[in-house]
Design a protein around this motif. Structure first.
Motif, mmCIF file in Angstrom:
data_model
loop_
_atom_site.group_PDB
_atom_site.id
_atom_site.type_symbol
_atom_site.label_atom_id
_atom_site.label_comp_id
_atom_site.label_asym_id
_atom_site.label_seq_id
_atom_site.Cartn_x
_atom_site.Cartn_y
_atom_site.Cartn_z
ATOM 1 N N LYS A 1 -19.041 -16.934 -7.976
ATOM 2 C CA LYS A 1 -18.345 -15.651 -7.980
ATOM 3 C C LYS A 1 -19.056 -14.691 -8.921
ATOM 4 O O LYS A 1 -19.719 -15.133 -9.873
ATOM 5 C CB LYS A 1 -16.904 -15.851 -8.445
ATOM 6 C CG LYS A 1 -16.116 -16.873 -7.644
ATOM 7 C CD LYS A 1 -14.744 -17.093 -8.257
ATOM 8 C CE LYS A 1 -13.953 -18.141 -7.487
ATOM 9 N NZ LYS A 1 -12.614 -18.369 -8.086
ATOM 10 N N GLU B 1 -17.934 -13.168 -11.320
ATOM 11 C CA GLU B 1 -17.496 -13.423 -12.697
ATOM 12 C C GLU B 1 -18.165 -14.648 -13.319
ATOM 13 O O GLU B 1 -17.997 -14.913 -14.512
ATOM 14 C CB GLU B 1 -15.973 -13.564 -12.781
ATOM 15 C CG GLU B 1 -15.376 -14.548 -11.807
ATOM 16 C CD GLU B 1 -14.837 -13.867 -10.552
ATOM 17 O OE1 GLU B 1 -15.528 -12.962 -10.014
ATOM 18 O OE2 GLU B 1 -13.737 -14.247 -10.105
ATOM 19 N N ASP B 2 -18.951 -15.380 -12.539
ATOM 20 C CA ASP B 2 -19.738 -16.473 -13.099
ATOM 21 C C ASP B 2 -21.047 -15.972 -13.693
ATOM 22 O O ASP B 2 -21.794 -16.752 -14.291
ATOM 23 C CB ASP B 2 -20.051 -17.512 -12.017
ATOM 24 C CG ASP B 2 -18.816 -18.217 -11.504
ATOM 25 O OD1 ASP B 2 -18.717 -18.431 -10.280
ATOM 26 O OD2 ASP B 2 -17.945 -18.572 -12.332
ATOM 27 N N LYS C 1 -18.713 -10.949 -24.108
ATOM 28 C CA LYS C 1 -17.730 -12.017 -24.258
ATOM 29 C C LYS C 1 -18.273 -13.117 -25.153
ATOM 30 O O LYS C 1 -19.468 -13.216 -25.388
ATOM 31 C CB LYS C 1 -17.367 -12.591 -22.884
ATOM 32 C CG LYS C 1 -16.643 -11.601 -21.990
ATOM 33 C CD LYS C 1 -16.131 -12.287 -20.749
ATOM 34 C CE LYS C 1 -15.337 -11.322 -19.873
ATOM 35 N NZ LYS C 1 -14.799 -11.982 -18.660
ATOM 36 N N SER D 1 -22.083 -9.424 -5.580
ATOM 37 C CA SER D 1 -20.917 -9.387 -4.672
ATOM 38 C C SER D 1 -21.313 -8.919 -3.289
ATOM 39 O O SER D 1 -22.406 -8.449 -3.056
ATOM 40 C CB SER D 1 -19.845 -8.482 -5.253
ATOM 41 O OG SER D 1 -20.369 -7.196 -5.478
ATOM 42 N N ALA E 1 -21.056 -14.389 -21.096
ATOM 43 C CA ALA E 1 -21.166 -13.170 -20.308
ATOM 44 C C ALA E 1 -21.288 -11.983 -21.262
ATOM 45 O O ALA E 1 -20.871 -12.072 -22.426
ATOM 46 C CB ALA E 1 -19.943 -13.013 -19.420
#
Length: 120
Positions: A85, A87-88, A42, A120, A39
């Motif tokens: 999600k 966050e994926d 990260k 989202s 990501a």
């Protein structure tokens, strides 16, 4: 060696995607195949991998939502992702590494990655 990943894209939260990675230039059946993701901002992290014998391993946080599988006849590894999600969201990379069952030396190969974006 080529690891060609496909299947990424934009999906709404709660949706599903299946990534595919077609390998060439390696003896596919002698390699552990894996999916990693990175990501923005990260480090690259393991999503899942699958041994030559079919044993699977998942990041703890992804167990139950993601499923890795391989088709040795097609030299392809898959990642089924459910209940996605936001966050994926990441670039997903295919990895192949020599299995110590078949090789006495190590080697590691990476594909170019495929973008997965979960809205989202």
């Amino acid at each position: 060696v080529q690891l060609q990943a496909s299947g990424g894209g934009l999906v709404q939260a709660g949706g599903s995607l299946t990534l595919s990675c077609a390998a060439s230039g390696i003896s596919f059946g002698g390699h552990v195949m894996g999916w990693y993701r990175q990501a923005p901002g990260k480090q690259r992290e393991l999503v899942a991998d699958i041994t030559t014998g079919g044993t699977t391993n998942y990041a703890d946080s992804l167990k139950g939502r993601f499923t890795i599988s391989r088709d040795n006849a097609k030299n392809t590894v898959y990642l089924r992702m459910n209940s996605l999600k936001p966050e994926d969201t990441a670039v997903y990379y295919c990895n192949a590494r020599r299995s110590p069952v078949y090789y006495s030396t190590s080697a590691d190969y990476w594909g170019k990655g495929t973008q997965v974006t979960v809205s989202s």
